[in-house]
Motif scaffolding. Sequence first.
Motif, PDB file in Angstrom:
ATOM      1  N   GLY A 191       0.818  -1.210   0.000  1.00 28.98           N
ATOM      2  CA  GLY A 191       0.000   0.000   0.000  1.00 28.98           C
ATOM      3  C   GLY A 191       0.849   1.256   0.000  1.00 28.98           C
ATOM      4  O   GLY A 191       2.079   1.180   0.063  1.00 28.98           O
ATOM      5  N   VAL A 192       0.199   2.398  -0.078  1.00 29.12           N
ATOM      6  CA  VAL A 192       0.899   3.677  -0.191  1.00 29.12           C
ATOM      7  C   VAL A 192       1.775   3.940   1.043  1.00 29.12           C
ATOM      8  O   VAL A 192       2.788   4.623   0.970  1.00 29.12           O
ATOM      9  N   ASP A 193       1.413   3.351   2.183  1.00 24.96           N
ATOM     10  CA  ASP A 193       2.177   3.541   3.415  1.00 24.96           C
ATOM     11  C   ASP A 193       3.598   3.001   3.320  1.00 24.96           C
ATOM     12  O   ASP A 193       4.483   3.462   4.025  1.00 24.96           O
ATOM     13  N   SER A 194       3.777   1.998   2.473  1.00 26.65           N
ATOM     14  CA  SER A 194       5.097   1.362   2.418  1.00 26.65           C
ATOM     15  C   SER A 194       5.966   1.909   1.293  1.00 26.65           C
ATOM     16  O   SER A 194       7.051   1.414   1.065  1.00 26.65           O
ATOM     17  N   LEU A 195       5.494   2.943   0.569  1.00 24.60           N
ATOM     18  CA  LEU A 195       6.297   3.490  -0.516  1.00 24.60           C
ATOM     19  C   LEU A 195       7.472   4.277   0.026  1.00 24.60           C
ATOM     20  O   LEU A 195       7.378   4.938   1.050  1.00 24.60           O
ATOM     21  N   MET A 196       8.607   4.181  -0.706  1.00 27.97           N
ATOM     22  CA  MET A 196       9.854   4.780  -0.245  1.00 27.97           C
ATOM     23  C   MET A 196      10.151   6.101  -0.942  1.00 27.97           C
ATOM     24  O   MET A 196       9.723   6.313  -2.066  1.00 27.97           O
ATOM     25  N   ARG A 197      10.952   6.905  -0.274  1.00 23.11           N
ATOM     26  CA  ARG A 197      11.564   8.064  -0.905  1.00 23.11           C
ATOM     27  C   ARG A 197      12.956   7.607  -1.347  1.00 23.11           C
ATOM     28  O   ARG A 197      13.761   7.200  -0.515  1.00 23.11           O
ATOM     29  N   VAL A 198      13.227   7.660  -2.641  1.00 21.66           N
ATOM     30  CA  VAL A 198      14.449   7.070  -3.195  1.00 21.66           C
ATOM     31  C   VAL A 198      15.348   8.169  -3.758  1.00 21.66           C
ATOM     32  O   VAL A 198      14.924   8.934  -4.628  1.00 21.66           O
ATOM     33  N   THR A 199      16.583   8.232  -3.258  1.00 16.20           N
ATOM     34  CA  THR A 199      17.554   9.191  -3.796  1.00 16.20           C
ATOM     35  C   THR A 199      18.282   8.537  -4.980  1.00 16.20           C
ATOM     36  O   THR A 199      18.302   7.316  -5.107  1.00 16.20           O
ATOM     37  N   PRO A 200      18.924   9.355  -5.847  1.00 19.77           N
ATOM     38  CA  PRO A 200      19.684   8.778  -6.962  1.00 19.77           C
ATOM     39  C   PRO A 200      20.748   7.777  -6.502  1.00 19.77           C
ATOM     40  O   PRO A 200      20.981   6.768  -7.173  1.00 19.77           O
ATOM     41  N   SER A 201      21.385   8.013  -5.354  1.00 18.53           N
ATOM     42  CA  SER A 201      22.425   7.073  -4.912  1.00 18.53           C
ATOM     43  C   SER A 201      21.842   5.751  -4.430  1.00 18.53           C
ATOM     44  O   SER A 201      22.457   4.698  -4.591  1.00 18.53           O
ATOM     45  N   ILE A 202      20.646   5.789  -3.856  1.00 15.95           N
ATOM     46  CA  ILE A 202      19.960   4.537  -3.488  1.00 15.95           C
ATOM     47  C   ILE A 202      19.554   3.790  -4.757  1.00 15.95           C
ATOM     48  O   ILE A 202      19.767   2.574  -4.879  1.00 15.95           O
ATOM     49  N   LEU A 203      19.000   4.533  -5.706  1.00  9.36           N
ATOM     50  CA  LEU A 203      18.575   3.917  -6.971  1.00  9.36           C
ATOM     51  C   LEU A 203      19.741   3.181  -7.622  1.00  9.36           C
ATOM     52  O   LEU A 203      19.599   2.044  -8.091  1.00  9.36           O
ATOM     53  N   LYS A 204      20.896   3.817  -7.601  1.00  9.04           N
ATOM     54  CA  LYS A 204      22.101   3.283  -8.239  1.00  9.04           C
ATOM     55  C   LYS A 204      22.552   1.946  -7.649  1.00  9.04           C
ATOM     56  O   LYS A 204      23.214   1.156  -8.315  1.00  9.04           O
ATOM     57  N   GLN A 205      22.201   1.700  -6.387  1.00 11.38           N
ATOM     58  CA  GLN A 205      22.585   0.428  -5.741  1.00 11.38           C
ATOM     59  C   GLN A 205      21.807  -0.757  -6.322  1.00 11.38           C
ATOM     60  O   GLN A 205      22.230  -1.897  -6.170  1.00 11.38           O
ATOM     61  N   HIS A 206      20.687  -0.465  -6.966  1.00 11.93           N
ATOM     62  CA  HIS A 206      19.844  -1.540  -7.493  1.00 11.93           C
ATOM     63  C   HIS A 206      20.028  -1.656  -9.001  1.00 11.93           C
ATOM     64  O   HIS A 206      19.128  -1.359  -9.788  1.00 11.93           O
ATOM     65  N   ASN A 207      21.233  -2.043  -9.382  1.00 12.92           N
ATOM     66  CA  ASN A 207      21.591  -2.062 -10.812  1.00 12.92           C
ATOM     67  C   ASN A 207      21.994  -3.454 -11.293  1.00 12.92           C
ATOM     68  O   ASN A 207      22.703  -3.584 -12.280  1.00 12.92           O
ATOM     69  N   LYS A 208      21.559  -4.491 -10.572  1.00 11.79           N
ATOM     70  CA  LYS A 208      21.918  -5.871 -10.932  1.00 11.79           C
ATOM     71  C   LYS A 208      20.715  -6.592 -11.536  1.00 11.79           C
ATOM     72  O   LYS A 208      19.567  -6.244 -11.250  1.00 11.79           O
ATOM     73  N   ARG A 209      21.001  -7.629 -12.283  1.00  9.57           N
ATOM     74  CA  ARG A 209      19.914  -8.384 -12.899  1.00  9.57           C
ATOM     75  C   ARG A 209      18.934  -8.940 -11.865  1.00  9.57           C
ATOM     76  O   ARG A 209      17.734  -9.007 -12.104  1.00  9.57           O
ATOM     77  N   ASP A 210      19.447  -9.369 -10.722  1.00  2.69           N
ATOM     78  CA  ASP A 210      18.573  -9.945  -9.694  1.00  2.69           C
ATOM     79  C   ASP A 210      18.109  -8.906  -8.676  1.00  2.69           C
ATOM     80  O   ASP A 210      17.480  -9.260  -7.671  1.00  2.69           O
ATOM     81  N   ASP A 211      18.415  -7.646  -8.918  1.00  3.20           N
ATOM     82  CA  ASP A 211      17.965  -6.553  -8.043  1.00  3.20           C
ATOM     83  C   ASP A 211      18.013  -5.258  -8.845  1.00  3.20           C
ATOM     84  O   ASP A 211      18.935  -4.468  -8.711  1.00  3.20           O
ATOM     85  N   ALA A 212      17.020  -5.096  -9.701  1.00  5.72           N
ATOM     86  CA  ALA A 212      17.032  -3.982 -10.642  1.00  5.72           C
ATOM     87  C   ALA A 212      15.853  -3.040 -10.404  1.00  5.72           C
ATOM     88  O   ALA A 212      14.692  -3.440 -10.492  1.00  5.72           O
ATOM     89  N   TRP A 213      16.199  -1.785 -10.092  1.00  6.62           N
ATOM     90  CA  TRP A 213      15.184  -0.739  -9.988  1.00  6.62           C
ATOM     91  C   TRP A 213      15.440   0.285 -11.089  1.00  6.62           C
ATOM     92  O   TRP A 213      16.568   0.464 -11.537  1.00  6.62           O
ATOM     93  N   SER A 214      14.378   0.966 -11.512  1.00  3.20           N
ATOM     94  CA  SER A 214      14.542   2.056 -12.456  1.00  3.20           C
ATOM     95  C   SER A 214      13.458   3.084 -12.194  1.00  3.20           C
ATOM     96  O   SER A 214      12.400   2.752 -11.652  1.00  3.20           O
ATOM     97  N   SER A 215      13.733   4.334 -12.563  1.00  3.93           N
ATOM     98  CA  SER A 215      12.705   5.354 -12.360  1.00  3.93           C
ATOM     99  C   SER A 215      12.184   5.864 -13.692  1.00  3.93           C
ATOM    100  O   SER A 215      12.915   5.968 -14.684  1.00  3.93           O
ATOM    101  N   PHE A 216      10.878   6.111 -13.716  1.00  6.83           N
ATOM    102  CA  PHE A 216      10.194   6.634 -14.898  1.00  6.83           C
ATOM    103  C   PHE A 216       9.308   7.780 -14.439  1.00  6.83           C
ATOM    104  O   PHE A 216       8.409   7.569 -13.609  1.00  6.83           O
ATOM    105  N   ASN A 217       9.585   8.975 -14.929  1.00 10.42           N
ATOM    106  CA  ASN A 217       8.812  10.158 -14.549  1.00 10.42           C
ATOM    107  C   ASN A 217       8.676  10.304 -13.035  1.00 10.42           C
ATOM    108  O   ASN A 217       7.594  10.590 -12.519  1.00 10.42           O
ATOM    109  N   GLY A 218       9.767  10.068 -12.338  1.00  5.04           N
ATOM    110  CA  GLY A 218       9.797  10.286 -10.894  1.00  5.04           C
ATOM    111  C   GLY A 218       9.279   9.138 -10.055  1.00  5.04           C
ATOM    112  O   GLY A 218       9.362   9.187  -8.829  1.00  5.04           O
ATOM    113  N   LYS A 219       8.743   8.107 -10.714  1.00  9.40           N
ATOM    114  CA  LYS A 219       8.278   6.947  -9.963  1.00  9.40           C
ATOM    115  C   LYS A 219       9.287   5.813 -10.100  1.00  9.40           C
ATOM    116  O   LYS A 219       9.782   5.551 -11.194  1.00  9.40           O
ATOM    117  N   VAL A 220       9.593   5.160  -8.970  1.00  7.61           N
ATOM    118  CA  VAL A 220      10.621   4.116  -8.953  1.00  7.61           C
ATOM    119  C   VAL A 220       9.954   2.739  -8.945  1.00  7.61           C
ATOM    120  O   VAL A 220       9.072   2.470  -8.120  1.00  7.61           O
TER     121      VAL A 220
END
Length: 86
Positions: free
Chosen positions: A1-30
């Motif tokens: 739910g919306v309560d569990s959504l995170m505030r993600v900084t660019p450096s946090i986003l960058k940590q999730h750059n692996k095939r088995d742990d991949a995040w990406s942002s689109f128009n400000g949503k991660v």
Amino acid sequence: GVDSLMRVTPSILKQHNKRDDAWSSFNGKVYNITPYIDFHPGGEKELLRVAGRDGTKLFAATHAWVNVDFMLDACLVGFMVSEPAS
Ligand code: HEM
């Protein structure tokens, strides 16, 4: 739910750059794109180009007609925020 959504900084986003742990942002949503990798019609390699970073431009350049917010709703992690001032 919306309560569990995170505030993600660019450096946090960058940590999730692996095939088995991949995040990406689109128009400000991660999104956690990991579960979608096997299903991407454009293939794994293309999708992983945006792992750990802002994919807005590449996404718009390849398929602006695709609704990422609808497709990956269940994979929403949170929203991009600026790095805290240090
Ligand atoms: C095709 C979804 C990210 C490159 C597609 C299609 C969908 C899709 C639904 C089929 C579109 C159609 O046939 O009209 C997504 C989602 C993404 C994503 C939900 C983000 C999570 C990317 C990125 C790239 C990319 C970042 C490039 C770096 C492509 C390419 C195709 C494609 C080249 C065409 C494949 C073909 O027709 O042979 N994607 N995509 N996609 N995607 Fe993505």
